[in-house]
Design a protein around this motif. Structure first.
Motif, PDB file in Angstrom:
ATOM      1  N   GLY A  46       0.819  -1.206   0.000  1.00  0.00           N
ATOM      2  CA  GLY A  46       0.000   0.000   0.000  1.00  0.00           C
ATOM      3  C   GLY A  46       0.851   1.253   0.000  1.00  0.00           C
ATOM      4  N   MET A  47       1.940   1.244   0.763  1.00  0.00           N
ATOM      5  CA  MET A  47       2.852   2.382   0.762  1.00  0.00           C
ATOM      6  C   MET A  47       3.430   2.627  -0.618  1.00  0.00           C
ATOM      7  SD  MET A  47       5.071   1.987   4.281  1.00  0.00           S
ATOM      8  CE  MET A  47       6.238   3.237   3.708  1.00  0.00           C
ATOM      9  N   MET A  48       3.812   1.559  -1.291  1.00  0.00           N
ATOM     10  CA  MET A  48       4.502   1.709  -2.570  1.00  0.00           C
ATOM     11  C   MET A  48       3.576   2.144  -3.699  1.00  0.00           C
ATOM     12  SD  MET A  48       7.553   1.386  -1.731  1.00  0.00           S
ATOM     13  CE  MET A  48       8.436   1.307  -3.295  1.00  0.00           C
ATOM     14  N   GLY A  61      13.938   8.160  -4.784  1.00  0.00           N
ATOM     15  CA  GLY A  61      13.858   8.305  -3.341  1.00  0.00           C
ATOM     16  C   GLY A  61      12.661   9.081  -2.849  1.00  0.00           C
ATOM     17  N   LYS A  62      12.012   9.868  -3.708  1.00  0.00           N
ATOM     18  CA  LYS A  62      10.903  10.715  -3.285  1.00  0.00           C
ATOM     19  C   LYS A  62       9.560  10.068  -3.632  1.00  0.00           C
ATOM     20  CE  LYS A  62      10.842  15.151  -3.438  1.00  0.00           C
ATOM     21  NZ  LYS A  62      10.893  16.574  -3.854  1.00  0.00           N
ATOM     22  N   PHE A  63       8.670  10.063  -2.660  1.00  0.00           N
ATOM     23  CA  PHE A  63       7.311   9.618  -2.903  1.00  0.00           C
ATOM     24  C   PHE A  63       6.530  10.761  -3.560  1.00  0.00           C
ATOM     25  CE2 PHE A  63       8.903   6.397  -0.235  1.00  0.00           C
ATOM     26  CZ  PHE A  63       8.072   5.283  -0.336  1.00  0.00           C
ATOM     27  N   GLY A  73      11.992  10.083   3.521  1.00  0.00           N
ATOM     28  CA  GLY A  73      13.033   9.497   4.363  1.00  0.00           C
ATOM     29  C   GLY A  73      12.443   8.618   5.443  1.00  0.00           C
ATOM     30  N   ALA A  74      11.341   9.068   6.043  1.00  0.00           N
ATOM     31  CA  ALA A  74      10.676   8.277   7.071  1.00  0.00           C
ATOM     32  C   ALA A  74      10.106   6.988   6.496  1.00  0.00           C
ATOM     33  CB  ALA A  74       9.568   9.099   7.719  1.00  0.00           C
ATOM     34  N   ALA A  75       9.545   7.069   5.297  1.00  0.00           N
ATOM     35  CA  ALA A  75       8.935   5.895   4.669  1.00  0.00           C
ATOM     36  C   ALA A  75       9.975   4.824   4.371  1.00  0.00           C
ATOM     37  CB  ALA A  75       8.217   6.315   3.389  1.00  0.00           C
ATOM     38  N   LEU A 378      -0.075   7.811   1.996  1.00  0.00           N
ATOM     39  CA  LEU A 378       1.187   7.203   2.409  1.00  0.00           C
ATOM     40  C   LEU A 378       1.287   7.123   3.926  1.00  0.00           C
ATOM     41  CD1 LEU A 378       4.108   6.198   1.894  1.00  0.00           C
ATOM     42  CD2 LEU A 378       4.798   8.616   1.794  1.00  0.00           C
ATOM     43  N   GLY A 379       0.973   8.218   4.613  1.00  0.00           N
ATOM     44  CA  GLY A 379       1.098   8.239   6.066  1.00  0.00           C
ATOM     45  C   GLY A 379       0.214   7.213   6.740  1.00  0.00           C
TER      46      GLY A 379
END
Length: 452
Positions: A46-48, A61-63, A73-75, A378-379
């Motif tokens: 789900g995050m991806m 590197g950036k969502f 960075g947190a993800a 994302l969060g």
């Protein structure tokens, strides 16, 4: 919005293999390692849905928008944890590529694309991730690239070089550069980032200089009033124009979580009663983030009830779960309390709340709601992932150190960080002045173009 554009067939396969007839919820058995791992798989995918950095038009590197660079960075930190807890290597190469693409010219996670908007707290979250890579003994980068520990050290000394005694008697400002809104504000999370990085580096390296920095940061946070020692509540911050006397008493999970984990790291390293007591006190203080009426479900007390959590704040619970997990390992007497918080949140919250979207497994912001609350992002996925996978904290080793299996080499800087070019606060101010000049030139150039 990607969740509503296509079905995640891989998730249906997972749900089918788990014996779920319809994709209307994730059945999570908190006593089954396999069930927990299957749920973590769902949330990691789900995050991806929000990452296209390895595709044409994406930024490595950036969502995707509207997620700021710090949350990326947190993800990656959550996905690193996912690998460590489950053994699934799906994202490992993407992790390495993403982190190395964002280190910046000084290897301190101040890439040129972000430095005009980057804050101290933003930098800290990338620092947490590379520090975790060292502690998890994640595969080291190629020898011609900066190493995980070296990157973590550079982040710390970059931040420490901005310790500002000209206002409020010390502390870090929220923003790094004077031209950004928030430069006149000192906030708890920036200082919590410095504290937690110091604590982790102390334990990993054995260098007590980092303990001194942790002591300094804790003491300042308490003295300035960002920490209320009656209840062990951590507040948001204050303006330097009032010498930090107008403390904003909003409470966020990630502030308390960072000080909780940092205290546990320092207890584990020093075995001192001081840090044991502080760990226990902060653990008691975080009870404010668990709603007794819903069976002990975690929630963001400052914004969730009134549906006012912004994009950043929707991810904060992820860090509370992550740092509670670290605390439970490093200060073992906290395990029972923390495990209960996680179990209650999963059983009474996530299991019945992450039921949205076409796939039937999309997570919302509030797990207090009965069913899905019709939000997504994302969060939300990151928060669910960290809460679920930290149920596996007793299945994996404690964070490694340089003497217990950690293999990441550090940089060549001495205990004052001179190897990284951050020997004094003036260095940071000089950099700020240069970038301010650049920003002013850009503004003047823009005005000239409008006139023409």
């Amino acid at each position: 919005m990607g969740k509503f554009c296509e079905l995640r067939w891989s998730l249906f396969l997972v749900l089918f293999s788990a014996g779920v007839r319809e994709a209307h919820a994730i059945a999570i058995d908190v006593n089954s390692v396999d069930s927990i791992k299957q749920a973590a798989f769902v949330f990691s995918h789900g995050m991806m849905d929000y990452y296209n950095g390895n595709q044409t038009g994406g930024t490595l590197g950036k969502f995707t928008w509207p997620y700021y660079w710090w949350e990326s960075g947190a993800a990656w930190g959550s996905l690193l944890d996912y690998w460590f807890y489950t053994g699934d290597t799906t994202y490992n190469q993407m992790f390495t590529d993403a982190l190395l693409a964002n280190v910046g010219p000084n290897n301190d996670f101040m890439p040129k694309s972000e430095t005009t908007t980057e804050g101290n707290d933003d930098q800290a979250f990338w620092g947490f991730t590379v520090m975790a890579a060292a502690e998890r003994n994640f595969t080291n980068p190629p020898s011609d690239k900066p190493q995980w520990l070296e990157l973590a050290e550079a982040v710390f000394w970059s931040m420490a070089g901005r310790w500002d005694t000209s206002t409020c008697g010390g502390g870090l400002r929220w923003q790094i550069f004077p031209f950004n809104n928030g430069y006149d504000y000192k906030n708890t999370i920036s200082n919590a980032g410095l504290f937690l990085m110091a604590a982790r580096l102390a334990r990993y390296t054995g260098n007590t200089t980092y303990v001194d920095w942790a002591d300094r940061t804790w003491d300042w946070t308490q003295q300035i009033g960002f920490l209320d020692t009656d209840y062990y509540y951590f507040y948001d911050g204050a303006s330097v124009t009032g010498n930090c006397t107008d403390v904003k008493k909003y409470q966020w999970t990630y502030n308390a979580a960072s000080f909780l984990a940092g205290s546990a790291y320092l207890y584990n390293f020093t075995l001192s009663e001081l840090w044991a007591n502080r760990t226990q006190n902060v653990l008691q203080g975080i009870q404010v983030f668990f709603d007794e009426g819903s069976g002990g479900v975690m929630y963001e007390v400052a914004c969730e009830i009134n549906h006012m959590c912004n994009t950043d704040q929707q991810s904060f619970k992820a860090y509370l779960s992550r740092f509670m997990g670290l605390t439970a390992v490093l200060a073992p007497w906290t395990y029972a309390t923390i495990h209960t918080h996680l179990v209650n949140t999963v059983v009474n919250g996530i299991s019945q709340s992450c039921t949205g979207g076409r796939d039937g497994v999309t997570c919302g912001t509030s797990w207090l709601a009965k069913g899905w609350d019709n939000t997504w992002g994302l969060g939300q996925e990151m928060a669910a992932l960290e809460t679920v996978q930290n149920l596996l904290i007793n299945q994996v080793p404690a964070p490694y150190t340089a003497t217990t299996g950690g293999s990441s080499p550090g940089g060549d800087g001495d205990s004052q960080g001179s190897g990284y070019g951050y020997t004094a606060t003036t260095a940071g101010r000089a950099g700020a002045g240069i970038l301010t000049s650049i920003a002013l030139l850009m503004m003047l150039g823009g005005a000239w173009w409008i006139v023409i």
